[in-house]
Design an enzyme around this catalytic site. Sequence first.
Site, PDB file in Angstrom:
ATOM      1  N   GLY A 137       0.839  -1.206   0.000  1.00 38.33           N
ATOM      2  CA  GLY A 137       0.000   0.000   0.000  1.00 38.33           C
ATOM      3  C   GLY A 137       0.870   1.251   0.000  1.00 38.33           C
TER       4      GLY A 137
ATOM      5  NE  ARG B   9      -2.213  -4.471  -1.330  1.00 37.19           N
ATOM      6  CZ  ARG B   9      -1.760  -3.867  -0.225  1.00 37.19           C
ATOM      7  NH1 ARG B   9      -0.697  -4.324   0.383  1.00 37.19           N
ATOM      8  NH2 ARG B   9      -2.396  -2.836   0.284  1.00 37.19           N
TER       9      ARG B   9
ATOM     10  CG  ASP C 201       2.771  -6.239   7.454  1.00 37.12           C
ATOM     11  OD1 ASP C 201       2.449  -5.719   6.358  1.00 37.12           O
ATOM     12  OD2 ASP C 201       1.953  -6.685   8.262  1.00 37.12           O
TER      13      ASP C 201
ATOM     14  CB  THR D 235       2.595   1.033   6.187  1.00 33.98           C
ATOM     15  OG1 THR D 235       1.212   0.781   6.509  1.00 33.98           O
ATOM     16  CG2 THR D 235       3.413   0.787   7.444  1.00 33.98           C
TER      17      THR D 235
ATOM     18  CG  ASP E 236      -2.198   0.042   8.076  1.00 29.77           C
ATOM     19  OD1 ASP E 236      -2.996   0.957   7.801  1.00 29.77           O
ATOM     20  OD2 ASP E 236      -2.275  -1.100   7.583  1.00 29.77           O
TER      21      ASP E 236
ATOM     22  CG  ASP F 191       1.022  -2.301  10.647  1.00 26.16           C
ATOM     23  OD1 ASP F 191       1.849  -1.662   9.948  1.00 26.16           O
ATOM     24  OD2 ASP F 191       0.290  -3.170  10.170  1.00 26.16           O
TER      25      ASP F 191
ATOM     26  NE  ARG G  86      -4.370  -5.572   5.404  1.00 31.01           N
ATOM     27  CZ  ARG G  86      -3.793  -5.350   4.237  1.00 31.01           C
ATOM     28  NH1 ARG G  86      -4.443  -5.594   3.139  1.00 31.01           N
ATOM     29  NH2 ARG G  86      -2.567  -4.890   4.166  1.00 31.01           N
TER      30      ARG G  86
END
Length: 330
Positions: free
Chosen positions: A19, A80, A111, A134, A136, A138, A180
């Site tokens: 992403g 992806r 990741d 990212t 996110d 994370d 997500r």
Amino acid sequence: MESNYNNSDKKIGVFTSGGDAPGMNAAVRAVVRSALHKDWKITGINRGYQGLIKGNFNELTSQSVSNIIQRGGTILKSARSEEFRTEEGRAKAAENLKEEGLDALVAIGGDGTFQGASMLNEEHGIHVVGIPGTIDNDLVGSDETIGYDTALNTAMDNIDKIRDTADAHDRLFLVEVMGRDAGFIALETGIASGAELILLPESLQEIPEIKRSLNEVLKDHLRSSLVVVAEGDETGGAMKLADKIKDDFADYDMRVCILGHTQRGGRPTARDRVLASRLGSAAVNALEDGHTNVMVGVVNNKIKISPIKMAWSKKKQINYELLELSQILR
Ligand code: F6P
């Protein structure tokens, strides 16, 4: 973590994968200019791992990265790649890299990107350094990832707008933000926008408990209320949540808004541009110092180098104190 990758005449590659995140361009720019500053050659790989497999390479100059620090998306494109998940795909990618004469790769992504980079290193001995990019946030090994701050601000701006209309009609809004598997965006935008309730994958709340909390918030007087829901929350996201609670809150004119990919685009904030610039330069320095299979991050405002595997195999913790704070302040 250390390699003998420490010779002079170097040629490295850079790519973005997974992403996209605002600030990736600033990171590409920093990698390119830091490498050129050391008199290395630098190749851009287009469309992430798919581009590695297809041999989609372009030599980059200082000019190639002019005027991109302020742009969202990624000039190197992203993808992806299903093919890269296969052994044959990775072998093809490694062969192309060797043919192109690339000594090392800088991978900018999340990741999934780092898992791929680890595999290239372990199976084919390719030197890799990861840069966390990212929305996110994370990834273990960096307090913040590139794109997170921009995504937070975009989500907050949009939620402020939703609040205006929610308030005009005394409506209950369920707003879904990205994330997500992680609730970083939901937690911090929830606090920044004064959400009455924040739902995250990290703080499992059953439907009866959610209904209780909402009743608590709504009981005193009729007014607008906002619930910020992470897409990865147990309830299944804002649409499903609305379905599960609509009968109990029939008196409220409930609406759902999914912010979705708006959070991934747009001009990166100053904070993301600076972070990306620091990390791009740190990645090149890490290669020069002989590191491989590592990720560069910023921890307590200092550059930190950690094994790339840590970034994707460990779960980054949210700040539970912030969650408690949101409950006090709502
Ligand atoms: O990993 C970043 C992310 O934005 C997630 O928050 C989201 O679930 C996912 O990417 C969406 O991916 P895609 O663009 O492939 O739909």
